[in-house]
Design an enzyme around this catalytic site. Structure first.
Site, short mmCIF file in Angstrom:
data_model
loop_
_atom_site.label_atom_id
_atom_site.label_comp_id
_atom_site.label_asym_id
_atom_site.label_seq_id
_atom_site.Cartn_x
_atom_site.Cartn_y
_atom_site.Cartn_z
N ASP A 23 0.82 -1.21 0.00
CA ASP A 23 0.00 0.00 0.00
C ASP A 23 0.86 1.27 0.00
OD1 ASP A 23 -2.28 1.48 0.04
OD2 ASP A 23 -2.77 1.11 2.14
N HIS A 40 2.48 3.37 -9.08
CA HIS A 40 2.33 1.91 -9.25
C HIS A 40 3.56 1.33 -9.97
CE1 HIS A 40 -1.57 2.03 -7.55
NE2 HIS A 40 -2.15 2.66 -8.56
N LEU A 134 10.98 -20.67 -4.49
CA LEU A 134 9.99 -19.73 -3.95
C LEU A 134 8.73 -19.77 -4.80
CD1 LEU A 134 9.09 -17.16 -2.28
CD2 LEU A 134 10.27 -15.81 -4.02
C1 FPP Z 1 -2.16 0.09 -3.25
O1 FPP Z 1 -1.63 1.40 -3.21
C2 FPP Z 1 -1.59 -0.64 -4.39
C3 FPP Z 1 -2.28 -1.19 -5.40
C4 FPP Z 1 -3.77 -1.15 -5.48
C5 FPP Z 1 -1.62 -1.86 -6.53
C6 FPP Z 1 -0.37 -2.64 -6.23
C7 FPP Z 1 0.35 -2.95 -7.48
C8 FPP Z 1 1.71 -2.90 -7.66
C9 FPP Z 1 2.65 -2.64 -6.56
C10 FPP Z 1 2.37 -3.05 -8.97
C11 FPP Z 1 1.99 -4.14 -9.89
C12 FPP Z 1 2.15 -5.53 -9.41
C13 FPP Z 1 2.75 -6.53 -10.11
C14 FPP Z 1 2.55 -7.95 -9.70
C15 FPP Z 1 3.63 -6.27 -11.26
P1 FPP Z 1 -2.59 2.64 -3.42
O2 FPP Z 1 -2.62 3.00 -4.84
O3 FPP Z 1 -3.93 2.35 -2.82
O4 FPP Z 1 -1.85 3.74 -2.60
P2 FPP Z 1 -2.53 4.94 -1.77
O5 FPP Z 1 -3.24 4.30 -0.62
O6 FPP Z 1 -1.35 5.76 -1.35
O7 FPP Z 1 -3.44 5.67 -2.70
#
Ligand code: FPP
Length: 243
Positions: A23, A40, A134
């Site tokens: 997150d 992201h 893994l």
């Molecule tokens: C939450 O942060 C994160 C996500 C909803 C997406 C997670 C995806 C990745 C880390 C990259 C892609 C993954 C792969 C497997 C290649 P948020 O956007 O909710 O952050 P915020 O709470 O600060 O808005």
């Protein structure tokens, strides 16, 4: 031997399964005046490093929350960018894990994913299924309540068909996406939020939880080691008494 704050990590007590809620990508980007999608993209770079770190530390299963069943409600541009990132990762997966003993799997509701992503998932899973180091598990279009509901629906069908005589926890667990994966020992959430957000809600009943303020793109192997060391300092009783 690896160190953190003058203490040593116990390499004989590495959690077998680590689950991560990655997150804080959006806030990381906002702080820098960048788009959420940029956050992201940085988050996916962090993920590559953490997969490598888990592999080096001897973790057997790593599950990450990449896209939830609720994430579809985000702006279309952000959803499209996340799907693009996931597709890119899956297309390059064999290159990403080259020389490492990493198997890639995906859990979640595949029917709701774009066709091209489903095709890549099938390909990567097939090409890495023989690998025993893994298990890197990507939760994609995943929701804990959806998973349990689908498992119970299948169980009812099996009861009606006379295939199952008793409804119990094991019969439900057998029908979850994670039926052949042990429950997480340690569940980490970054960015200061203290909740599970529908991630592995059945499986994390007895997981040790670790919350840290670091935003996911800033999370490093050092933070991972801190989380593992916190886990190593805890006493797991699974509802029983201290031995
Ligand atoms: C939450 O942060 C994160 C996500 C909803 C997406 C997670 C995806 C990745 C880390 C990259 C892609 C993954 C792969 C497997 C290649 P948020 O956007 O909710 O952050 P915020 O709470 O600060 O808005």
């Amino acid at each position: 031997m690896l160190f953190s704050k003058n203490k040593k990590i116990d390499m004989t007590n590495i959690p077998q399964h680590i689950a991560i809620i990655m997150d804080g990508n959006g806030r990381w980007a906002k702080k820098r005046g960048l788009s959420r999608s940029f956050g992201h993209r940085e988050g996916s770079k962090t993920l590559r490093k953490i997969v490598e770190a888990c592999y080096e530390l001897g973790v057997k299963y790593l599950t990450v929350y990449a896209f939830s069943t609720e994430n579809w409600s985000r702006p279309k541009e952000e959803v499209d960018e996340l799907m693009k990132l996931l597709l890119e990762y899956l297309r390059n997966a064999e290159k990403e894990i080259k020389g490492k003993n990493v198997r890639i799997r995906v859990i979640g509701d595949r029917k709701g994913l774009p066709e091209e992503i489903r095709t890549e998932i099938d390909r990567v899973e097939k090409n890495t299924q023989h690998i025993s180091g893994l298990d890197f598990i990507i939760a994609l279009n995943y929701g804990g309540r959806q998973e349990i509901t689908a498992a119970v629906t299948r169980l009812i069908e099996d009861v009606k068909a006379g295939k199952v005589s008793e409804i119990n926890e094991a019969e439900i667990a057998k029908r979850l996406y994670t039926h052949d994966i042990p429950d997480p020992d340690l569940l980490i959430r970054t960015s200061g939020e203290i909740r599970l957000s529908n991630f592995l809600i059945w499986q994390s009943s007895y997981s040790e939880l670790f919350f840290c303020d670091v935003l996911w793109p800033d999370f490093t192997k050092k933070h991972l080691i801190e989380a593992i060391m916190s886990y190593q300092g805890r006493q797991r009783r699974f509802g029983g008494l201290k031995c």
